[in-house]
Enzyme design. Sequence first.
Site, mmCIF file in Angstrom:
data_model
loop_
_atom_site.group_PDB
_atom_site.id
_atom_site.type_symbol
_atom_site.label_atom_id
_atom_site.label_comp_id
_atom_site.label_asym_id
_atom_site.label_seq_id
_atom_site.Cartn_x
_atom_site.Cartn_y
_atom_site.Cartn_z
ATOM 1 C CB CYS A 292 -0.890 -0.015 1.242
ATOM 2 S SG CYS A 292 -1.972 1.424 1.408
ATOM 3 C CB CYS B 83 -5.325 -1.572 3.901
ATOM 4 S SG CYS B 83 -5.280 0.209 3.527
ATOM 5 C CB SER C 199 -0.497 4.060 3.919
ATOM 6 O OG SER C 199 -1.735 4.547 3.484
ATOM 7 C CG HIS D 101 2.423 8.364 2.220
ATOM 8 N ND1 HIS D 101 2.630 8.783 0.936
ATOM 9 C CD2 HIS D 101 1.091 8.079 2.301
ATOM 10 C CE1 HIS D 101 1.477 8.752 0.275
ATOM 11 N NE2 HIS D 101 0.537 8.327 1.077
HETATM 12 P P1 CND Z 1 -1.263 3.657 -5.622
HETATM 13 O O1 CND Z 1 0.113 4.140 -5.833
HETATM 14 O O2 CND Z 1 -1.600 2.233 -5.897
HETATM 15 O O3 CND Z 1 -2.295 4.567 -6.462
HETATM 16 C C1 CND Z 1 -2.175 5.957 -6.601
HETATM 17 C C2 CND Z 1 -2.684 6.316 -7.994
HETATM 18 O O4 CND Z 1 -2.719 7.735 -8.133
HETATM 19 C C3 CND Z 1 -1.807 5.773 -9.124
HETATM 20 O O5 CND Z 1 -2.597 5.038 -10.027
HETATM 21 C C4 CND Z 1 -1.223 7.036 -9.748
HETATM 22 O O6 CND Z 1 -0.985 6.892 -11.139
HETATM 23 C C5 CND Z 1 -2.330 8.041 -9.455
HETATM 24 N N1 CND Z 1 -1.910 9.442 -9.554
HETATM 25 C C6 CND Z 1 -0.708 9.989 -9.258
HETATM 26 N N2 CND Z 1 -0.728 11.326 -9.481
HETATM 27 C C7 CND Z 1 -1.969 11.631 -9.930
HETATM 28 C C8 CND Z 1 -2.600 12.830 -10.360
HETATM 29 N N3 CND Z 1 -1.943 13.993 -10.339
HETATM 30 N N4 CND Z 1 -3.877 12.771 -10.776
HETATM 31 C C9 CND Z 1 -4.550 11.593 -10.794
HETATM 32 N N5 CND Z 1 -4.002 10.406 -10.399
HETATM 33 C C10 CND Z 1 -2.728 10.431 -9.974
HETATM 34 O O7 CND Z 1 -1.622 4.022 -4.104
HETATM 35 P P2 CND Z 1 -2.732 3.353 -3.143
HETATM 36 O O8 CND Z 1 -3.952 3.096 -3.940
HETATM 37 O O9 CND Z 1 -2.078 2.279 -2.362
HETATM 38 O O10 CND Z 1 -2.987 4.550 -2.133
HETATM 39 C C11 CND Z 1 -3.625 5.753 -2.578
HETATM 40 C C12 CND Z 1 -3.670 6.767 -1.452
HETATM 41 O O11 CND Z 1 -4.571 6.297 -0.432
HETATM 42 C C13 CND Z 1 -2.332 6.963 -0.727
HETATM 43 O O12 CND Z 1 -2.150 8.316 -0.399
HETATM 44 C C14 CND Z 1 -2.476 6.113 0.516
HETATM 45 O O13 CND Z 1 -1.629 6.530 1.542
HETATM 46 C C15 CND Z 1 -3.928 6.389 0.825
HETATM 47 C C16 CND Z 1 -4.553 5.444 1.805
HETATM 48 C C17 CND Z 1 -5.495 5.987 2.648
HETATM 49 C C18 CND Z 1 -6.126 5.159 3.568
HETATM 50 C C19 CND Z 1 -7.174 5.728 4.445
HETATM 51 O O14 CND Z 1 -7.562 5.091 5.409
HETATM 52 N N6 CND Z 1 -7.709 6.892 4.148
HETATM 53 C C20 CND Z 1 -5.789 3.803 3.630
HETATM 54 N N7 CND Z 1 -4.862 3.300 2.765
HETATM 55 C C21 CND Z 1 -4.254 4.086 1.852
HETATM 56 ZN ZN ZN Z 2 -3.360 1.105 3.253
#
Ligand code: CND
Ligand code: ZN
Length: 366
Positions: free
Chosen positions: A40, A166, A42, A45
Site C-alpha cells: 500500500c 486495507c 501509505s 509515505h
Molecule cells: P497507488 O500508488 O496504488 O495509487 C495511486 C494512484 O494515483 C496511481 O494510479 C497514480 O498513477 C495516481 N496518480 C498519481 N498522481 C496523480 C494525479 N496527479 N492525478 C490523478 N491520479 C494520480 O496508491 P494506493 O492506492 O495504495 O494509495 C492511494 C492513497 O490512499 C495513498 O495516499 C495512501 O496513503 C492512501 C490510503 C489511505 C487510507 C485511508 O484510510 N484513508 C488507507 N490506505 C491508503
Molecule cells: Zn493502506
Amino acid sequence: MQTKAAVLYEYNQPLVVEDVELDPPKAGEVLIKVGAAGICRSDLHFMKGHARAPLPIVLGHEASGTVEEVGSGVTSVKPGDRVVLSFVSACGRCNNCTDGRPNICETRAQFWTSQFDGTSRLHKGGQPIAQFDQMSCFAEYSVVPESACIPAPDSLPLDIGALIGCCTTTGVGAVLASAKVEPGSTVAVVGCGGVGLNVIMGAVLVNASQIIAVDINEGKLEFAMKFGATHSVNPSNQDAVARVKEITGGKGVDYAFEVFGSGKTVEMTYNMTRKGGTSVIVGIAPLGETAPIDAVSLVRDEKILKGAYYGSVRMRTDMPKIMDMYLSGRLKLDDLITRRYSLDQINEAYDDLQRGDVGRGVITSF
Ligand code: CND
Ligand code: ZN
C-alpha cells in the site's frame, strides 16, 4: 522468538530484510503468522519521510494471517483461527469508539507504533523497533492487540484477506459508509491505484450511473475501465475538471473521491463536484501540505468536503460483510492482485508501486 522482518532504519533508504526478536504476546495480545501483506502507498509515505514515525520501525498494515498463540485474557480468537488484521486496533472505550466510530479510536492515536502498554514486542540487539499500526506485518510473525483480529472464514483466501485489511475496506467503505452513494449517482475517482480501484468497485456495487476514472497513468485508466469505470480522464493531457463537467452535462459529479494524496488532487477533486456535491478525501498527502478550496463555493453551492479514514467503517461489523461480498462474487478482488512477491523482494515491490504497475502487489511468502 526470531522472525524475519523488513526494517526501516532511515528515510529514503531500502528496507533491510533481516531476523529480529519478537517477544511473546502479553495480556490481550495475539501472535499472528502473517499469511499475506499488501503493498500500500501509505507505507511508502513513511519510507520517503513524507509521514513521520519513530525509527527503526517495521511497516506493513494490510494483512491477514493465522493465530499462532494468544496472551492471557484473549477470548475472541484461538490458535489456528484465520483473521484479517484491522490496521486500527480500537480500544472500544473512548468517545469515538462508543460513538460508533472505532476507525478513529482516540486511544489508538496515542499507541499507533506500540502495543497498548506503550512498549513494542519487536527489538534487535537491545534496541526497540516500533510496530507500525500496532501490527508491523512486513514480517513472518507479528504480535497485535486482540482488537486487530477480525475473524475470517477458512474459505477466504489469505491474499484476498490482506486486501480486505486495507485497500478494499478503505475504498469500498468510502463509497458505502462514508459517502453513502445512492444508486444512479455520478462518481469521479481521482487516482486509480489499489485503493482507487476499490472505490470504483464500490461505485459499481451501488449502481452508480457514471463512474469517471481519473489518473495520469494510461495503464491504470484501462485497468479501471475493466473494473467498471464508464469513462476515463487523463489530467496530463486535458483539463480534468472541464472534462468531468462535460461528461456530466455541465454539472460536475455527485460524488468525487481523491485517492492519490496531494493538495493539487484534493483541489481538483473538490472542483469536479456539482452544486450540492460531496468530495471524499481518501489519499494521504505529505505532512504539512494544504489544498486551496474556493471558500465561496463551499457555502453558495453547499458543497461537502470530508475525509474518510479506513473507509469510515466499523471494522468489526463492516469487514465481515466485505468478506461475504467477496465470497458471494460481488467484489472481483482476485483480478486486483497483479503481482505476488516474497518478503525478500519488498524493495522491488515498492519500486513497482512507484512505477505505477497496475493493480495491487501482495507479499505471499515470507
Ligand atoms: P497507488 O500508488 O496504488 O495509487 C495511486 C494512484 O494515483 C496511481 O494510479 C497514480 O498513477 C495516481 N496518480 C498519481 N498522481 C496523480 C494525479 N496527479 N492525478 C490523478 N491520479 C494520480 O496508491 P494506493 O492506492 O495504495 O494509495 C492511494 C492513497 O490512499 C495513498 O495516499 C495512501 O496513503 C492512501 C490510503 C489511505 C487510507 C485511508 O484510510 N484513508 C488507507 N490506505 C491508503
Ligand atoms: Zn493502506
